[in-house]
Write an enzyme that holds these catalytic residues in place. Structure first.
Site, PDB file in Angstrom:
ATOM      1  CD  GLU A 116      -3.030  -1.024   0.244  1.00 55.28           C
ATOM      2  OE1 GLU A 116      -3.042  -0.076  -0.542  1.00 55.28           O
ATOM      3  OE2 GLU A 116      -3.867  -1.947   0.197  1.00 55.28           O
TER       4      GLU A 116
ATOM      5  CG  ASP B  77      -5.656  -7.158  -7.588  1.00 55.02           C
ATOM      6  OD1 ASP B  77      -4.583  -7.432  -7.035  1.00 55.02           O
ATOM      7  OD2 ASP B  77      -6.519  -6.431  -7.058  1.00 55.02           O
TER       8      ASP B  77
ATOM      9  CD  GLU C  22     -14.847  -5.015  -1.010  1.00 50.60           C
ATOM     10  OE1 GLU C  22     -14.959  -4.637  -2.190  1.00 50.60           O
ATOM     11  OE2 GLU C  22     -13.766  -5.038  -0.421  1.00 50.60           O
TER      12      GLU C  22
ATOM     13  CD  GLU D 261     -10.487  -1.756  -7.810  1.00 51.18           C
ATOM     14  OE1 GLU D 261     -11.528  -1.249  -7.338  1.00 51.18           O
ATOM     15  OE2 GLU D 261      -9.439  -1.850  -7.154  1.00 51.18           O
TER      16      GLU D 261
ATOM     17  CB  THR E 183      -2.219  -0.826  -9.486  1.00 52.92           C
ATOM     18  OG1 THR E 183      -3.413  -1.560  -9.252  1.00 52.92           O
ATOM     19  CG2 THR E 183      -1.531  -0.532  -8.154  1.00 52.92           C
TER      20      THR E 183
HETATM   21  C1  DMJ Z   1      -6.407   0.421  -5.014  1.00 57.40           C
HETATM   22  O1  DMJ Z   1      -5.655   0.822  -3.921  1.00 57.40           O
HETATM   23  C2  DMJ Z   1      -5.524  -0.164  -6.059  1.00 57.40           C
HETATM   24  O2  DMJ Z   1      -6.207  -0.112  -7.264  1.00 57.40           O
HETATM   25  C3  DMJ Z   1      -5.106  -1.571  -5.752  1.00 57.40           C
HETATM   26  O3  DMJ Z   1      -4.407  -2.185  -6.800  1.00 57.40           O
HETATM   27  C4  DMJ Z   1      -6.226  -2.462  -5.344  1.00 57.40           C
HETATM   28  N1  DMJ Z   1      -7.427  -1.778  -5.215  1.00 57.40           N
HETATM   29  C5  DMJ Z   1      -7.466  -0.523  -4.529  1.00 57.40           C
HETATM   30  C6  DMJ Z   1      -8.819   0.106  -4.671  1.00 57.40           C
HETATM   31  O4  DMJ Z   1      -9.849  -0.789  -4.674  1.00 57.40           O
END
Ligand code: DMJ
EC number: 3.2.1.113
Length: 937
Positions: free
Chosen positions: A147, A294, A388, A406, A492
């Site tokens: 994160e 993912d 979720e 997303e 991401t």
């Molecule tokens: C985000 O922090 C990023 O996209 C991460 O890859 C996974 N998903 C969260 C938001 O849902």
């Protein structure tokens, strides 16, 4: 290598274009400039309307960002219900999710490049100054490496990328001297100790001040990490290396990726969800494209885009082939086992996989992207947001929704690739739902339960980093953005990194596998997407024709096997093994199961899950038997759960200035008015005296005709209810006396009776944890008259009421006319009966005995077939299975959206969800929560 990878373009340096240009590179789709050809079926949206929607996004961003800056900054995140900052250590721990918070003003950093995309250059300049002035990266706090990388390092690098772009333009940021980059470098060095493992996979957590090894670090004993956690570093780390010339970051991120690649399951080419960072053994061997994996896939493809290294594309293509072979069952994406990829590992999907259609666009595989996106959109249309997790028959599996971006991301990329205005309409719906259901006076609140509409006191930083970017870009024209977005790639977390990095500070040699390096002659190419002429060369209805068969996939879906089982039940056939007799330890039973195509999944917590694949049954007759067995098991389990649980309820504050925008998750009572069967109860609130409600009230005049607030403790819930009812209250809210408790962190429970007959209690009673309760108490302090609605599900806000009432001052009394539409229980004929106080002789045991413990509730949700021994009644089968195929979740009781939409009078209470459907969802919700709380979502 996949067919897409075999074209002539694979050795060329990546052009300086945005990701969707890679659609062109990958699938050779965008050969001619875009035209104004739209697939028929969705009317083009006028520039005026797109601008209007873009402005709406800007206003929403201001609401979210403004409230964060005003009420939360310098805290990491805004708590939009209590309107204050979330400071780690000062709030009850929420577990892993708190590991994103490093006391480094997370939301501000995550929002930096969004400000520039949204053309708020002045605000960006201010924000950068604040980051440089206020943010400390040396806190004694343990944070998630993943994160911190995607949100903070990515945020700083995205900010730096756009700062230098602005500086070059000559107007803004003229004072900027790479300060954000220096901070990013400092942070990069702080993360490096995490990579000190033999495998090169990083530890999942690090102490920002003390690293890993030191005793003060309080971390470094972990053995496992998720694949995405270890495989989502290369973009930020490579960018950091290339911006600064310090190669170590890119080297470390590459090493981790190389290790994951080596460890892929060689026959299926899939990776598991979690891996041991020391041995490289797969800890969780299930594999999908959502939670835990993912962005590993995302970064392989995007690393190729940013770094131009063919090996990343090769790896991506190998994995992608495996995904499409085993996991993709269009429109579904279902987890499988890496060793037995034909075997599904789950019967539900998680919300994180909604990014995948966007990645498929980048890859150039548009058809499955359209299919999955359409399926997800239908789930959203049903529940307003993507829960979720949801089952393969589209029922809610885990009802939370933390405003994840997303789906908006995939919508944006699909629009870019297809130019189909349908996706603009999808974006419009997302905007409407956010404003209607998630917007609160102090920002936007995550949905605690998409079915009840209740909120959680959280607004994650990714909401600002990603959601607003994608929504704004969806409606923007090129000229609406002050720079060329096509020169950047999205990380991401939707941070922007410039594509020119591909040729900068390239100290690590590219692993280009083509021995002959061929520079692509792209002079004939116009890289602009969308190119609908090429994409839909012969058939302008192409995209629509892909969506069309899926239009009713959610509404028309049946719980698995219901129709067929229904028929066999009608015919009286029974499975060779009855669910009630099944023992998971009996080898004969397991043999029968196998024959029927039913497989057993052993969950970590000792329970087992059953999944049936008709195709794996020995014969079609065995497959039918398997369906009958599964149906019996479902009935058996749900019957037991229903007996023990009640669904959550909602307390909605409807008076000024909330107007229904604040919805609190409440626990139900096993006694009193059942809100799922009756109309909601609406009334002003008043505190009872004594506040614990354990004796006759001394202020009956204050609570008469109102909803009484009572504190938990000192006597039974039922006794409190009787006391306030005798004083004339029309309902009661019990507020937890454990300070700081919250439904965000503690499982809800139902208030039990006192072991005696509670039929005399006619008013509805709900329970709020302390934090939710204090939202009402604070509101009383500030606005005096506070009106609430007690119901089973939040009701739509009343726009008329909201617009009519424009209070001149914050403390104006609430609209008295609202009282005229009170649906109070005092109008209920049943209540007249209890007007005369009854005589009661209670000698209450202490209250805690009255409420089942969370553990008791949890057990009730478990499916432990080996423990099943109660007899499912034959009657039950005929009632639940009779008639047409019905979705146990919502149909047919819930009014359709069209019905609702066409009725302008529908608000405050005509959207009742049947008890059975909520029960089913609620049971599943608890179970899903148990299963997923350890997953790193
Ligand atoms: C985000 O922090 C990023 O996209 C991460 O890859 C996974 N998903 C969260 C938001 O849902």
């Amino acid at each position: 290598m996949s067919e897409a990878g075999g074209g002539p373009g694979w050795g060329f340096p990546v052009p300086q274009r945005a990701p969707w240009s890679l659609v062109a590179a990958t699938a050779a789709l965008c050969l001619v400039s875009a035209t104004s050809v739209w697939p028929a079926g969705a009317a083009p949206m006028s520039r005026e309307e797109r601008q209007k929607l873009g402005n709406q996004v800007l206003e929403m961003f201001d609401h979210a960002y403004g409230n964060y800056m005003e009420h939360a900054y310098p805290a990491d995140e805004l708590m939009p219900l209590t309107c204050r900052g979330r400071v780690r250590g000062q709030e009850p721990s929420r577990g892993d999710v708190d590991d994103a918070l490093g006391k480094f003003s997370l939301t501000l950093i995550d929002s930096l490049d969004t400000l520039v995309v949204l053309n708020k250059t002045k605000e960006f300049e201010d924000a950068v100054r604040k980051v440089l002035r206020d943010v400390n990266l040396d806190n004694d706090v343990v944070v998630s490496v993943f994160e911190t990388n995607i949100r903070v390092l990515g945020g700083l690098l995205g900010g730096h990328s756009l700062a230098i772009m602005l500086k070059e333009k000559g107007e803004y940021m003229q004072w900027y001297n790479d300060e954000l980059l220096q901070m990013a470098k400092q942070l990069g060095y702080k993360l490096l100790p995490a990579f000190n493992t033999t495998s090169g996979l990083p530890y999942p957590r690090i102490n920002l001040k003390f690293g890993i090894r030191k005793p003060e670090a309080r971390t470094g004993t972990e053995t496992d990490t998720c694949t995405a956690c270890a495989g989502t570093l290369i973009l930020e780390f490579a960018a950091l290396s290339r911006f600064t010339g310090a190669t170590i970051f890119e080297e470390y991120a590459r090493k981790a990726l190389d290790f994951l690649w080596e460890k892929r399951q060689r026959s299926s080419n899939l990776v598991g969800v979690t891996i041991n960072i020391h041995t490289g053994d797969w800890v969780r061997k299930d594999s999908g494209v959502g939670a835990g994996i993912d962005s590993y896939y995302e970064y392989l493809l995007k690393a190729y885009v940013l770094l131009g290294d063919d090996s990343f594309l090769e790896r991506f293509n190998t994995h992608y082939d495996a995904i499409m072979r085993y996991i993709s069952q269009p429109p579904l994406l279902l987890d499988v086992h890496i060793h037995k990829p034909m075997l599904n590992a789950r019967t539900w999907m998680d919300a994180l996989l909604a990014f995948f259609p966007g990645l498929q666009v980048l890859k150039g595989d548009i058809r499955p992207a359209i299919e999955t996106h359409e399926m997800l959109y239908q789930v959203i249309k049903k529940h307003n947001f993507l829960p979720e997790a949801f089952t393969i028959d589209f029922r809610v599996h885990w009802a939370q929704h933390p405003l994840r971006p997303e789906f908006a991301e995939s919508t944006y990329f699909l629009y870019k690739a297809t130019g189909d205005p349908y996706y603009l309409e999808v974006g419009k719906t997302l905007i409407e739902n956010l404003n209607k259901y998630a917007r609160v006076p102090c920002g936007f609140a995550a949905m605690k339960d998409v079915r009840t509409g209740s909120h959680e006191d959280r607004m994650d930083s990714f909401f600002l980093a990603e959601m607003f970017k994608y929504l704004y870009l969806l409606f923007a024209d090129k000229e609406d953005i002050i720079f060329d977005i096509e020169d950047y790639i999205f990380t991401t977390e939707a941070h922007l990194l410039p594509l020119w990095l591909s040729t900068t500070n390239q100290s690590i040699p590219k692993k280009n596998t083509t021995s002959e390096y061929t520079e692509l002659d792209d002079s004939n190419f116009d890289w602009t997407c969308p190119n609908t002429q090429i994409l839909f060369p012969n058939d302008p209805l192409y995209a629509q024709s892909i969506r069309e068969p899926l239009k009713n996939v959610v509404d028309k879906s049946c719980p698995r096997g219901i129709i067929r089982v229904e028929e066999s039940f009608r015919s009286g056939a029974k499975p060779p093994l009855r669910a009630r007799d099944f023992m998971a330890t009996n080898p004969e039973h397991l043999e029968i199961l196998k024959k029927m195509g039913v497989s057993l999944i052993h969950l970590k917590d000792g329970r087992v899950q059953l999944v049936q694949h008709a195709i794996q049954a020995a014969s079609s007759i065995d497959a039918e038997d398997g369906l009958r067995f599964m149906q019996e098991m479902i009935e058996l389990s749900s019957q037991q759960q229903k007996e023990q649980q009640l669904p959550p309820r909602a307390v909605q504050i409807v008076s000024h200035p909330f107007f229904g925008r604040v919805v609190l998750t409440a626990g139900p009572a096993q006694f009193g008015l059942d809100l799922s069967k009756h109309k909601e109860t609406r009334g002003f609130v008043a505190s009872s005296k004594p506040y614990n409600g354990c004796s006759e009230l001394t202020n009956p005049e204050a609570v008469m005709g109102k909803i009484a607030l009572i504190q938990r403790g000192q006597c039974m819930f039922a006794e409190k209810a009787r006391n306030i009812q005798n004083a004339g209250a029309i309902g009661g809210i019990v507020i937890d006396d454990n300070e700081g408790s919250s439904s965000d962190t503690a499982p809800l429970f139902q208030m039990a009776g006192d072991g005696k007959d509670t039929d005399d209690i006619k008013i509805p009673m709900l329970f709020l944890f302390s934090k939710e309760g204090s939202i009402i108490l604070d509101a009383i302090r500030e606005y005096e008259d506070v009106e609430v609605l007690l119901s089973d599900k939040a009701k739509d806000r009343d726009p008329e009421m909201e617009s009519e009432e424009q209070p001149s001052s914050e403390n104006d009394p609430p609209n008295q006319s609202a009282e005229q539409i009170i649906t109070s229980s005092s109008q209920d004929p049943d209540l007249a009966e209890q007007a005369a106080p009854e005589e009661r002789a209670l000698s209450p045991p202490p209250e805690p005995a009255g409420a089942p413990s969370p553990a008791e509730m949890d057990n009730a949700a478990n499916i432990s077939p080996s423990e099943q021994n109660s007899d499912p009644t034959e009657n039950h089968e005929s009632t639940s299975l009779g008639g047409e195929c019905t979705d146990l979740d919502d149909q047919p009781q819930e009014p359709s959206e069209t019905e609702e939409d066409s009725n302008p009078n529908v608000s405050w209470g005509q959207k009742a969800q049947p008890i059975d459907s909520i029960l089913a969802d609620w049971n599943e919700d608890i179970e899903a929560f148990e299963m997923m709380e350890k997953d790193e979502l």
